[in-house]
Write a protein that holds these residues in place. Structure first.
Motif, short mmCIF file in Angstrom:
data_model
loop_
_atom_site.label_atom_id
_atom_site.label_comp_id
_atom_site.label_asym_id
_atom_site.label_seq_id
_atom_site.Cartn_x
_atom_site.Cartn_y
_atom_site.Cartn_z
N TYR A 43 -4.18 3.23 -12.77
CA TYR A 43 -3.43 2.40 -12.43
C TYR A 43 -2.39 3.04 -11.43
CZ TYR A 43 -5.59 -1.16 -15.46
OH TYR A 43 -6.37 -1.71 -16.19
N PHE A 44 -2.06 2.28 -10.22
CA PHE A 44 -1.52 2.74 -9.11
C PHE A 44 -0.57 1.78 -8.85
CE2 PHE A 44 -5.34 5.17 -8.68
CZ PHE A 44 -5.08 6.54 -9.17
N MET A 45 0.42 1.43 -9.21
CA MET A 45 1.45 0.36 -9.07
C MET A 45 0.72 -0.83 -9.57
SD MET A 45 4.25 1.51 -8.30
CE MET A 45 5.02 -0.10 -7.86
N ARG A 58 0.86 -1.14 -0.01
CA ARG A 58 -0.17 -0.09 0.29
C ARG A 58 0.83 1.17 0.04
NH1 ARG A 58 -3.13 -3.61 2.99
NH2 ARG A 58 -5.23 -3.50 2.64
N TYR A 59 1.90 1.16 0.66
CA TYR A 59 2.85 2.57 0.66
C TYR A 59 3.23 2.93 -0.67
CZ TYR A 59 3.05 1.03 5.69
OH TYR A 59 2.96 0.72 6.95
N THR A 60 3.61 1.97 -1.60
CA THR A 60 4.03 2.24 -2.78
C THR A 60 2.95 2.72 -3.82
OG1 THR A 60 3.83 -0.38 -3.64
CG2 THR A 60 5.91 0.66 -2.79
N ILE A 61 1.94 2.15 -3.48
CA ILE A 61 0.35 2.54 -3.97
C ILE A 61 0.12 4.13 -3.97
CG2 ILE A 61 -1.92 2.15 -4.25
CD1 ILE A 61 -1.52 -0.82 -4.05
N TRP A 62 0.20 4.32 -2.53
CA TRP A 62 -0.08 5.67 -2.15
C TRP A 62 1.01 6.79 -2.73
CZ3 TRP A 62 -0.37 3.94 3.78
CH2 TRP A 62 -1.71 3.26 3.80
N ALA A 63 2.31 6.29 -2.87
CA ALA A 63 3.33 7.13 -3.53
C ALA A 63 2.98 7.34 -4.81
CB ALA A 63 4.68 6.50 -3.13
N ASP A 64 2.59 6.26 -5.52
CA ASP A 64 2.36 6.52 -6.82
C ASP A 64 1.20 7.02 -7.29
OD1 ASP A 64 2.83 5.72 -9.51
OD2 ASP A 64 1.53 4.17 -9.85
N TYR A 65 0.04 7.26 -6.38
CA TYR A 65 -1.23 8.11 -6.47
C TYR A 65 -0.42 9.48 -6.37
CZ TYR A 65 -5.58 9.89 -5.65
OH TYR A 65 -6.67 10.81 -5.54
N MET A 66 0.04 9.74 -5.24
CA MET A 66 0.53 11.17 -4.99
C MET A 66 1.33 11.66 -6.06
SD MET A 66 -0.92 11.70 -2.20
CE MET A 66 -0.41 13.41 -2.15
N GLU A 67 2.24 10.85 -6.96
CA GLU A 67 2.86 11.25 -7.95
C GLU A 67 2.03 11.68 -9.10
OE1 GLU A 67 5.90 8.55 -8.71
OE2 GLU A 67 7.07 8.55 -6.88
N LYS A 68 1.17 10.99 -9.46
CA LYS A 68 0.10 11.23 -10.51
C LYS A 68 -0.98 12.28 -10.45
CE LYS A 68 0.02 6.57 -12.59
NZ LYS A 68 1.19 6.05 -12.03
#
Length: 232
Positions: A144-146, A117-127
């Motif tokens: 898509y997020f990760m 989930r941590y990488t999913i959240w980081a990817d969300y914020m980057e987008k």
């Protein structure tokens, strides 16, 4: 009308926690005696589902109920537990083994903190760009997020749909939490915190299902501040 679909153990433990919070909320505003059985049952079911956030939220709920039920006597209750644990190596080892097994999901994870989930959240914020910050994501498209379409966070999923309005909702929730504490209704505020903690790792609120619980608490806080409600 939203349709509730129980597709994982995480949704199941959220339902149990949400109903537990609702039960204690109703009993509190009606001036009824706090009982431990529901909180213990919530913790048991959450532990069986091996959901880390659910276990944390359930422990928090049980601790809150014990504290407000026994108040000053709670410190003596806690002291007895600590003394018992201090003189019992078997109890301590058993507790540590249980924590390790639950945290690693009996070998499926390397640690309690390991979570994609941590990488999913980081990817969300980057987008997020300025347009998405204000308006949210275009739901006509698949994002898509990760590799996941679900951000696994109620606040992010709320922003996904509502955009900047979700930030306003979060600010309102924080404001009501502070005001409830100021008006000496910290028990209700902490119940809301339990619900928010559990909602931080799955898309379970701001979706239509069980939203009535946190909305009811927010409305209670609002009318309490307006002087239109008094707790007997």
């Amino acid at each position: 009308m939203a349709q509730l679909v129980i597709y994982s153990e995480n949704i199941a433990n959220f339902i149990v926690i949400a109903l537990g919070v609702a039960l204690y909320y109703v009993r509190y505003i009606n001036g009824q005696k706090l009982i431990l059985n529901p909180a213990i049952l919530v913790l048991l079911i959450s532990s069986l589902t091996l959901g880390r956030t659910a276990i944390v939220a359930s422990l928090l709920l049980l601790g809150i109920v014990i504290y407000f039920k026994y108040k000053w006597n709670f410190k003596y209750f806690l002291l007895l537990i600590l003394i018992f644990m201090f003189y019992s190596d078997r109890v301590i080892n058993s507790i540590l083994t249980i924590i390790q097994n639950l945290g690693s999901k009996f070998g499926e994870r390397t640690s309690f903190a390991e979570d994609v989930r941590y990488t999913i959240w980081a990817d969300y914020m980057e987008k997020i760009d300025l347009t998405r910050l204000l308006l949210g994501f275009n739901e006509a498209e698949t994002h898509y997020f990760m590799g996941f379409t679900n951000p696994h966070n109620s606040f992010l999923s709320g922003h996904y749909t509502l955009g900047f309005f979700m930030i306003v909702i979060i600010m309102l929730i924080i404001y009501i939490l502070i005001k409830l504490s100021i008006y000496r209704h910290s028990f209700i505020a902490l119940l809301l915190v339990v619900l928010l903690v559990r909602s931080s790792t799955d898309m379970v609120i701001f979706t239509g299902n069980f939203d009535f619980i946190y909305i009811s608490i927010l409305l209670y806080g609002y009318f309490l501040m307006k002087g239109e409600l008094k707790l007997e």
